[in-house]
Design an enzyme around this catalytic site. Sequence first.
Site, PDB file in Angstrom:
ATOM      1  N   TYR A  12      11.614 -38.046  48.549  1.00 14.99           N
ATOM      2  CA  TYR A  12      10.887 -36.812  48.834  1.00 14.99           C
ATOM      3  C   TYR A  12       9.815 -36.701  49.924  1.00 14.99           C
ATOM      4  O   TYR A  12       9.311 -35.346  49.930  1.00 14.99           O
ATOM      5  CB  TYR A  12      10.235 -36.536  47.401  1.00 14.99           C
ATOM      6  CG  TYR A  12       9.349 -37.896  46.774  1.00 14.99           C
ATOM      7  CD1 TYR A  12       8.279 -38.212  47.602  1.00 14.99           C
ATOM      8  CD2 TYR A  12       9.929 -38.213  45.828  1.00 14.99           C
ATOM      9  CE1 TYR A  12       7.335 -39.202  47.243  1.00 14.99           C
ATOM     10  CE2 TYR A  12       9.118 -39.531  45.327  1.00 14.99           C
ATOM     11  CZ  TYR A  12       7.923 -39.998  46.004  1.00 14.99           C
ATOM     12  OH  TYR A  12       7.201 -40.920  45.673  1.00 14.99           O
ATOM     13  N   LYS A  13      10.180 -37.596  50.684  1.00 14.56           N
ATOM     14  CA  LYS A  13       9.491 -37.460  51.892  1.00 14.56           C
ATOM     15  C   LYS A  13      10.130 -36.974  52.932  1.00 14.56           C
ATOM     16  O   LYS A  13      10.436 -35.666  53.191  1.00 14.56           O
ATOM     17  CB  LYS A  13       8.758 -38.764  52.352  1.00 14.56           C
ATOM     18  CG  LYS A  13       8.197 -39.597  51.241  1.00 14.56           C
ATOM     19  CD  LYS A  13       7.504 -40.703  51.784  1.00 14.56           C
ATOM     20  CE  LYS A  13       6.598 -41.292  50.469  1.00 14.56           C
ATOM     21  NZ  LYS A  13       5.369 -41.029  50.342  1.00 14.56           N
ATOM     22  N   ARG A  55      -3.995 -38.701  57.918  1.00 16.37           N
ATOM     23  CA  ARG A  55      -2.572 -39.003  58.081  1.00 16.37           C
ATOM     24  C   ARG A  55      -1.852 -37.705  58.537  1.00 16.37           C
ATOM     25  O   ARG A  55      -2.221 -36.485  57.860  1.00 16.37           O
ATOM     26  CB  ARG A  55      -1.886 -39.531  56.820  1.00 16.37           C
ATOM     27  CG  ARG A  55      -2.105 -40.804  56.341  1.00 16.37           C
ATOM     28  CD  ARG A  55      -1.069 -41.556  55.497  1.00 16.37           C
ATOM     29  NE  ARG A  55      -0.497 -40.507  54.576  1.00 16.37           N
ATOM     30  CZ  ARG A  55       0.288 -40.923  53.398  1.00 16.37           C
ATOM     31  NH1 ARG A  55       0.726 -41.873  53.490  1.00 16.37           N
ATOM     32  NH2 ARG A  55       0.699 -39.943  52.655  1.00 16.37           N
ATOM     33  N   ASP A  90      11.453 -51.627  51.646  1.00 22.81           N
ATOM     34  CA  ASP A  90      11.110 -50.395  51.006  1.00 22.81           C
ATOM     35  C   ASP A  90      11.137 -49.632  52.141  1.00 22.81           C
ATOM     36  O   ASP A  90      10.176 -49.453  53.409  1.00 22.81           O
ATOM     37  CB  ASP A  90       9.503 -50.705  50.508  1.00 22.81           C
ATOM     38  CG  ASP A  90       9.028 -49.292  50.076  1.00 22.81           C
ATOM     39  OD1 ASP A  90       9.587 -48.201  50.360  1.00 22.81           O
ATOM     40  OD2 ASP A  90       8.293 -49.373  49.044  1.00 22.81           O
ATOM     41  N   PHE A 125       2.285 -50.422  50.063  1.00 22.92           N
ATOM     42  CA  PHE A 125       2.106 -49.384  48.988  1.00 22.92           C
ATOM     43  C   PHE A 125       1.867 -50.141  47.960  1.00 22.92           C
ATOM     44  O   PHE A 125       2.537 -50.840  47.231  1.00 22.92           O
ATOM     45  CB  PHE A 125       2.835 -48.559  48.976  1.00 22.92           C
ATOM     46  CG  PHE A 125       2.725 -47.230  48.126  1.00 22.92           C
ATOM     47  CD1 PHE A 125       1.668 -46.229  48.625  1.00 22.92           C
ATOM     48  CD2 PHE A 125       3.282 -47.236  46.928  1.00 22.92           C
ATOM     49  CE1 PHE A 125       1.461 -45.181  47.996  1.00 22.92           C
ATOM     50  CE2 PHE A 125       2.837 -45.997  46.019  1.00 22.92           C
ATOM     51  CZ  PHE A 125       1.959 -44.987  46.680  1.00 22.92           C
TER      52      PHE A 125
END
Lengths: 397, 397
Positions: A221-222, A371, A196, A127
């Site tokens: 937050y995922k 996705r 990560d 990312f």
Amino acid sequence: MSDLTSEAAARDAADELRAKRAEFVLDDGTVYLDGNSLGALPRAVPARLADVVEREWGRLRIRSWDESAWWTAPERVGDRIGRLVGAAPGQVVAGDSTSVNVFKAVVAAVRCAADGRDEVLVDAATFPTDGYIAESAARMTGCRIRAVPAADLADAAGPRTAVVLVNHVDYRTGRLHDLPGTTAAVRAAGARVVWDLCHSAGALPVELDAHGVDFAVGCTYKYLNGGPGAPAFLYVRWDLQPRFDSPLPGWNSHADPFGMTAAYRPADGAVRGRVGTPEILSLLALDAALDVWDGVDLAAVRAKSLDLTDFFLRCVAAYAPGAVTPVTPAAHGERGSQVSLRTASGEGRGLMAELVRRGVVGDVRPPDILRFGFAPLYVGFADAERAARVLGEVVGA
Amino acid sequence: MSDLTSEAAARDAADELRAKRAEFVLDDGTVYLDGNSLGALPRAVPARLADVVEREWGRLRIRSWDESAWWTAPERVGDRIGRLVGAAPGQVVAGDSTSVNVFKAVVAAVRCAADGRDEVLVDAATFPTDGYIAESAARMTGCRIRAVPAADLADAAGPRTAVVLVNHVDYRTGRLHDLPGTTAAVRAAGARVVWDLCHSAGALPVELDAHGVDFAVGCTYKYLNGGPGAPAFLYVRWDLQPRFDSPLPGWNSHADPFGMTAAYRPADGAVRGRVGTPEILSLLALDAALDVWDGVDLAAVRAKSLDLTDFFLRCVAAYAPGAVTPVTPAAHGERGSQVSLRTASGEGRGLMAELVRRGVVGDVRPPDILRFGFAPLYVGFADAERAARVLGEVVGA
């Protein structure tokens, strides 16, 4: 009713996590498969946050730093996250963004390295923010940076390597990288590893302690459903904590923060990873959101995740043959909790916009990757079937 | 009714900011003089935050990054703060903690400096975190650090000086430092200045643009009432923005953040000061809190602040003679919006605890400094009189 529809119904009926869905705010008109980007709202959050605002801030005001235990919230919430990523208490602290925590971890890892180790290896498909921040960390510590495919990092770590930064799950493809093997190889090479966990925390068992991970960061937050931009977290393994030399030694990480002394003296433990005053409203919303995990076994989450993504891939093959190609690996050991599909048309945005219009919410990584995230606590098999069916309708299969 | 009581009533009746008090959650039993630490709750916040949580997060979910303009909130809120510190739009961004912003500003300032400038000067009485972070920034940029009393910084800046970091108002004494004069002297010496506005933003006019300040940081949970740990802010003067080389180049500061490219390319403007995903709940609570400033003239705020602190000092002299000595300067040009009193007994904590028990909330900077903050939007003259009277009772004067 098609076979897949009835299979979905039967699987939902047998799902041991099914009851968890009621703990989230969802609407029946929408199949929400973007929990890998922003998790759904847990029902417990609004009332808890209203109490934090109206009573703790509004009435108690400054007293809440002690009386409402605001001051210790980063460590307390950190320990709750720790349970979900296999970290014993006292090693995780919540706060700041993932980017800021990557900076702390990479710089601290370099500072732990033996003399002569001046190389930072980064997952080549990382990312982007991890790469940008690692480059800054390398620049500021006199290291050079090298991008290496995640699968090759274990072999690439050598006598010059100080630290290896790698994503547990690739944000784009959904590929799960080998955390135990890479960690062992990097440590055997005498280097440190920073994982990560943005796309794995809350999606599958991570087991940081068991695998001897050095440092880890992640967002909440995922799959952890902490809310938009909810505070990230930092894991520093207990035996590395005394050597954790933070590049951001803010007053919250001081051994005696209210002593207000001119000389910095770091606190022991996970607290050392703190920086400035934590954003309490976001942090306590996250705290409330974590209640949905009480009593949840990550092994059950993982089992359902794999069942869901297997089933979705079958449905896609049935409903939209030839229209998309999975880029997420078929092998369970290489799959996170999302399915990424490359479109045959090479176009992604327009297709996803039409899916969203029809109530199926995923997202796009341009130009051609769709996705779909499967958050096992609130996504069911009927959702997976419907999403694939609507995809088939949209591509005109 | 004593003369001071009737004077307070008359002054409150004549106060042009008096109506603002109704926009905050306060209770008549408490005199809240700790708004210099945590501002009171603006009444608009709970409903706005509930909407952010329940509708924007709960219903719109991922769509809110666009549809609810979450993505651009750091700049939008930054501009609202900008108006209150004398910055034209496009120079302030909200996010991260003050400590993290000090790091960005000091490192970026060093990187703007001419070759051979390798000295960082820090206000010797600084709030500790600024000193700790500046030391880290110096260490990571090959500079040495030197602590100098704030009043001497203008003279101390020399040909080796890269950057000067100074607090606008001393957190302990309430002394206001000379921003125009120090800024001019530091710039004339060829160095950059970073002002910490934590104790002046929202308390008095700052006028960053007018005085040619280079960089500034500040928090928003004191006089700006943004809530516990509300996001801090960073000001980078417009002409320095193209040279702003952030040590924390997270993806939110990228020119094309959703391009997800491996190479970092910084955005233009204040956005360049962003790092990772902002903590939206805290940020939008701050946004709502800033509504109380609509139409407020900072000159009127300053005038009332000085009247209030003058009056409080008179009341203290009348009610508690000999028990305390003001350490906040009497001269208006050297006073922020708090009054710090040194106790004759040398003891602070017990005394403040008793004040709090009697409904007068200030705080202590150990061992012997009592701090009383006067937030002009919601503190009145009767509050000042009562606080001094209760102080007199407690010290047994």
